[in-house]
Each structure stands twice: as C-alpha cells, then as structure tokens.
Design a protein around this motif. Sequence first.
Motif, PDB file in Angstrom:
ATOM      1  N   ARG A  92       0.804  -1.231   0.000  1.00 22.14           N
ATOM      2  CA  ARG A  92       0.000   0.000   0.000  1.00 22.14           C
ATOM      3  C   ARG A  92       0.834   1.278   0.000  1.00 22.14           C
TER       4      ARG A  92
ATOM      5  N   HIS B 278      -1.345  -1.431  -4.756  1.00 20.93           N
ATOM      6  CA  HIS B 278      -2.793  -1.547  -4.559  1.00 20.93           C
ATOM      7  C   HIS B 278      -3.565  -0.576  -5.468  1.00 20.93           C
ATOM      8  N   GLY B 279      -3.112   0.663  -5.534  1.00 18.58           N
ATOM      9  CA  GLY B 279      -3.775   1.640  -6.398  1.00 18.58           C
ATOM     10  C   GLY B 279      -3.698   1.251  -7.867  1.00 18.58           C
TER      11      GLY B 279
ATOM     12  N   ASN C  24      -6.118  -1.641  -8.495  1.00 20.66           N
ATOM     13  CA  ASN C  24      -7.490  -1.132  -8.555  1.00 20.66           C
ATOM     14  C   ASN C  24      -7.750  -0.462  -9.896  1.00 20.66           C
ATOM     15  N   HIS C  25      -6.766   0.295 -10.395  1.00 21.99           N
ATOM     16  CA  HIS C  25      -6.919   0.921 -11.705  1.00 21.99           C
ATOM     17  C   HIS C  25      -7.083  -0.134 -12.801  1.00 21.99           C
TER      18      HIS C  25
ATOM     19  N   ASN D 258      -9.108   6.302 -10.925  1.00 21.46           N
ATOM     20  CA  ASN D 258      -8.275   6.095  -9.738  1.00 21.46           C
ATOM     21  C   ASN D 258      -9.094   5.638  -8.535  1.00 21.46           C
TER      22      ASN D 258
ATOM     23  N   GLU E 105     -10.773   3.411  -5.706  1.00 24.34           N
ATOM     24  CA  GLU E 105     -10.494   2.169  -4.987  1.00 24.34           C
ATOM     25  C   GLU E 105     -11.810   1.400  -4.916  1.00 24.34           C
TER      26      GLU E 105
ATOM     27  N   PRO F 202     -11.159  -2.539  -1.737  1.00 27.53           N
ATOM     28  CA  PRO F 202     -10.133  -2.273  -0.732  1.00 27.53           C
ATOM     29  C   PRO F 202      -9.420  -3.536  -0.230  1.00 27.53           C
TER      30      PRO F 202
ATOM     31  N   ARG G 150      -7.323  -6.719  -0.386  1.00 28.89           N
ATOM     32  CA  ARG G 150      -6.245  -7.200  -1.246  1.00 28.89           C
ATOM     33  C   ARG G 150      -6.557  -8.557  -1.885  1.00 28.89           C
TER      34      ARG G 150
ATOM     35  N   LEU H 151      -9.409  -8.280  -4.353  1.00 24.23           N
ATOM     36  CA  LEU H 151      -8.938  -7.571  -5.543  1.00 24.23           C
ATOM     37  C   LEU H 151      -8.208  -8.535  -6.474  1.00 24.23           C
TER      38      LEU H 151
END
Length: 169
Positions: free
Chosen positions: A34, A45-46, A49-50, A74, A76, A79, A81, A84
């Motif tokens: 993160r 992580h970002g 998510n993208h 951008n 999220e 959240p 992990r 995702l």
Amino acid sequence: MDARAHFLQLARYNVWATRRLVEALAEVSESDYRKDLGLFFKSIHGTLNHLLVGEHMLWYPRFARGVSPKVELNAEVEPDRDRLGQALKGGAANWLPLIESWPAERFNGALNYTNMRGQAMSLPFAATLAHVFNHGTHHRGQVTAALTALGQPCPELDLVYLLQEESKA
C-alpha cells in the motif's frame, strides 16, 4: 493468424500474466503493498485497482454491452487485497468467452459505446481491443518494477513464456 485467434491468444496471456502477478504479490508485506512507490496510481494496490476499473469495469462493458459505467480511473473499488486479486483473475478470464462469441468480421468493424461523460464514441474495434491488453501489460510492468525496487522476486511475464508453456502442452 486471424484476428480472433490473435485476440484469444492475448486474452490467454492476460489470464496467465495476471495470475502470475497476483501470486507474486502474496509475498509482499501489507505496508509495501500500500506504500506510495511513485507509480502513476501511487501504490501497487492503487495500480491494481486501476486495472480492475479500466479493464473490467470500463472496457469489458463497452465491448460486451456498448456502455461505460460511471467510475473514476483512480477509484479504490476493492479495498480488500485478496478480493482484488480474485476479481482481477476472474475479470481476465471473462474476456475469453466474449472474444470467442464474436464473428470474424466483428474485428474489422467499429466499437460503438457511450463514454463516462455520456458521449457516443466510435473507435476501430481491433485496435481498441489491442489497447485493452496493452494497457494491462503496461500496468503489470509498473507493478513488476515496483517489486524489483522493493527487493522482491519478480515474475517473468513475457508473452514468450506463455507461448513456451502452451507449446509443451
């Protein structure tokens, strides 16, 4: 190679590379995962998510239904992990049956969709589909660079390794 075969190969590569990347990330600490690492979407992580937003929440519905949900690039959206990673792997797998369902002439046409601002768009179908897979490769590359910077092992994600695996099977 015809267009359908080419894009099915890219879709298989996308599934394979996504799975390998998610597996490699299991060894990364939560704080490193993160941490702002200077990536365009800041953290691993970002960036993941993208990828979920771009590939699966925007482009997939555009190709499957001609629509774009309203979601920020951008955002999220996941959240957690582990969820995702599962969403990325499942989303990658969804492209295979979609591509298989299209007639050969579809690849020579246009992709007509409504963008996030409600504007009608028309782009070359095959080139735009190539963008989807190229986009994923680009951002997976950013994540592997981050892994290297963190001193973590980095998975080999070159397409040629998938081709070698498939040739053995």
